[in-house]
Design a protein around this motif. Structure first.
Motif, short mmCIF file in Angstrom:
data_model
loop_
_atom_site.label_atom_id
_atom_site.label_comp_id
_atom_site.label_asym_id
_atom_site.label_seq_id
_atom_site.Cartn_x
_atom_site.Cartn_y
_atom_site.Cartn_z
N TYR A 53 -5.32 19.64 18.56
CA TYR A 53 -6.17 20.70 18.03
C TYR A 53 -7.40 20.85 18.91
O TYR A 53 -8.11 19.88 19.19
CB TYR A 53 -6.60 20.39 16.60
N ASP A 54 -7.64 22.07 19.37
CA ASP A 54 -8.83 22.40 20.16
C ASP A 54 -9.84 23.03 19.22
O ASP A 54 -9.67 24.17 18.77
CB ASP A 54 -8.46 23.38 21.28
N ASN A 55 -10.92 22.30 18.93
CA ASN A 55 -11.90 22.76 17.95
C ASN A 55 -12.66 23.99 18.44
O ASN A 55 -13.06 24.85 17.64
CB ASN A 55 -12.89 21.64 17.63
N ASN A 56 -12.86 24.11 19.75
CA ASN A 56 -13.59 25.26 20.29
C ASN A 56 -12.79 26.54 20.14
O ASN A 56 -13.32 27.59 19.76
CB ASN A 56 -13.94 25.02 21.76
N GLU A 57 -11.50 26.46 20.43
CA GLU A 57 -10.65 27.64 20.34
C GLU A 57 -9.98 27.78 18.98
O GLU A 57 -9.34 28.79 18.69
CB GLU A 57 -9.56 27.59 21.42
N LYS A 58 -10.11 26.74 18.15
CA LYS A 58 -9.46 26.68 16.83
C LYS A 58 -7.94 26.89 16.98
O LYS A 58 -7.33 27.66 16.23
CB LYS A 58 -10.06 27.71 15.86
N LYS A 59 -7.39 26.17 17.95
CA LYS A 59 -5.98 26.36 18.29
C LYS A 59 -5.20 25.06 18.22
O LYS A 59 -5.63 24.03 18.74
CB LYS A 59 -5.85 26.96 19.69
N TYR A 60 -4.05 25.14 17.54
CA TYR A 60 -3.09 24.04 17.51
C TYR A 60 -2.03 24.29 18.59
O TYR A 60 -1.50 25.40 18.68
CB TYR A 60 -2.38 23.95 16.16
N PHE B 22 6.36 24.13 21.68
CA PHE B 22 7.08 24.75 20.56
C PHE B 22 6.32 25.98 20.08
O PHE B 22 6.89 27.04 19.84
CB PHE B 22 7.24 23.74 19.42
N THR B 23 5.00 25.83 19.93
CA THR B 23 4.18 26.95 19.46
C THR B 23 2.72 26.69 19.75
O THR B 23 2.29 25.54 19.97
CB THR B 23 4.37 27.18 17.95
N GLU B 24 1.92 27.75 19.75
CA GLU B 24 0.46 27.67 19.73
C GLU B 24 -0.01 28.52 18.56
O GLU B 24 0.38 29.69 18.44
CB GLU B 24 -0.14 28.17 21.05
N ILE B 25 -0.84 27.95 17.69
CA ILE B 25 -1.28 28.60 16.47
C ILE B 25 -2.81 28.63 16.46
O ILE B 25 -3.45 27.57 16.45
CB ILE B 25 -0.77 27.85 15.22
N THR B 26 -3.38 29.81 16.49
CA THR B 26 -4.84 29.96 16.46
C THR B 26 -5.27 30.52 15.11
O THR B 26 -4.70 31.51 14.63
CB THR B 26 -5.32 30.89 17.59
N ILE B 27 -6.26 29.86 14.48
CA ILE B 27 -6.71 30.28 13.15
C ILE B 27 -8.20 30.59 13.19
O ILE B 27 -8.90 30.25 14.16
CB ILE B 27 -6.44 29.19 12.10
N ASP B 28 -8.69 31.25 12.13
CA ASP B 28 -10.12 31.50 12.03
C ASP B 28 -10.75 30.52 11.06
O ASP B 28 -10.10 29.59 10.56
CB ASP B 28 -10.39 32.95 11.65
N ASN B 29 -12.04 30.72 10.76
CA ASN B 29 -12.75 29.79 9.88
C ASN B 29 -12.24 29.81 8.44
O ASN B 29 -12.55 28.91 7.66
CB ASN B 29 -14.25 30.09 9.90
N SER B 30 -11.50 30.85 8.08
CA SER B 30 -10.98 30.98 6.72
C SER B 30 -9.50 30.62 6.61
O SER B 30 -8.83 30.97 5.65
CB SER B 30 -11.19 32.42 6.21
N ASN B 31 -8.99 29.91 7.63
CA ASN B 31 -7.59 29.50 7.64
C ASN B 31 -6.63 30.68 7.67
O ASN B 31 -5.56 30.65 7.07
CB ASN B 31 -7.25 28.60 6.44
N ASN B 32 -7.00 31.73 8.39
CA ASN B 32 -6.10 32.84 8.62
C ASN B 32 -5.58 32.78 10.05
O ASN B 32 -6.32 32.47 10.99
CB ASN B 32 -6.82 34.18 8.43
N LEU B 33 -4.32 33.07 10.21
CA LEU B 33 -3.72 33.13 11.54
C LEU B 33 -4.26 34.33 12.29
O LEU B 33 -4.23 35.46 11.79
CB LEU B 33 -2.20 33.24 11.41
N THR B 34 -4.79 34.11 13.50
CA THR B 34 -5.28 35.21 14.33
C THR B 34 -4.39 35.46 15.53
O THR B 34 -4.30 36.59 16.01
CB THR B 34 -6.71 34.93 14.82
#
Length: 254
Positions: free
Chosen positions: A130-137, A148-160
């Motif tokens: 998890y990259d805390n700066n980019e909020k990306k898994y 397998f995947t890259e998943i970026t979320i916002d502060n409200s746990n929404n997929l961006t």
């Protein structure tokens, strides 16, 4: 045959709104069924039916589609975080089962182990950073180190933003509530949907109202209709003036 455009529709369906708890300020209405309709591809039509536990968390759901069903049973820990999803796949009378176990480090998903019930098949392990700066898994398949995947979320746990199968998808929202609120389990649910190749489910994982979904040069804009209780009851995804996907939501009072 699924085109890239159809795949984007499945991503659209995938983002609409599944939380693992749902609350309302007055009456308590919970999503019971989400029906999808693809006017130009009716064989892709699906429905999701939800079940709840005594804490009004989603305890399981069933995806019904042409040829069979996918049944999910969800396990939580004491922090209301998903630790296991058991899946039963029934297709034309044949049944398969898998367990998907989720491990967390400092509150972030760090490992997923997928275990088939067929003993001759080894478990499949995906390690997440998890990259805390980019909020990306970023999920890497163990033993081959393929992404397998890259998943970026916002502060409200929404997929961006989602990278999967060589394709990048972005999601735009407004501040209105989605079908579910307070979703704390977006990442394991997305991983589950990707493994199923059922991005239909992903549309269900947003706690805010989606306005558009874009992939490559294609953008789908959404038109949302709400009922008298201000709950989303219909969403249409359109390319220009053509409706590509329509979703109907049925609630129950609990």
């Amino acid at each position: 045959m699924k085109t890239k455009f159809t795949a984007l529709l499945l991503v659209a369906m995938a983002f609409l709104t599944i939380s693992c708890s749902n609350d309302d300020d007055s009456k308590e209405y919970y999503v019971k069924t989400i029906e999808s309709n693809y006017p130009t591809s009716p064989d892709d039509n699906q429905s999701i039916t939800f079940e709840y536990d005594s804490k009004n968390r989603i305890s399981g759901y069933t995806i019904s589609q042409l040829g069979g069903t996918i049944e999910k049973t969800i396990t939580y820990n004491s922090q209301n975080v998903i630790t296991k999803i058991h899946s039963t796949y029934t297709t034309f009378g044949l049944t398969d089962e898998i367990d998907m176990d989720f491990t967390y480090t400092d509150g972030k998903l760090s490992k997923t182990i997928i275990t088939p019930f067929e003993p001759s098949i080894d478990p499949w392990i995906i390690n997440f950073t998890y990259d805390n700066n980019e909020k990306k898994y970023t999920g890497l398949i163990e033993s081959v180190s393929d992404v397998f995947t890259e998943i970026t979320i916002d502060n409200s746990n929404n997929l961006t933003e989602l990278f999967y199968s060589g394709q990048n998808t972005t999601v735009a929202r407004n501040n209105n509530n989605g079908i579910f609120k307070n979703n704390k389990n977006i990442v394991p649910l997305i991983v589950m949907a990707l493994f199923d190749n059922s991005l239909f489910s992903l549309q269900v994982f947003s706690n805010k109202e989606i306005t558009s979904i874009s992939s490559g040069t294609t953008t789908l804009n959404s038109i949302t209709t709400r009922n008298d209780n201000n709950k989303i009851e219909n969403v249409r995804y359109q390319s220009t003036a053509t409706t590509i996907l329509e979703i109907d939501v049925i609630y129950e009072e609990r």
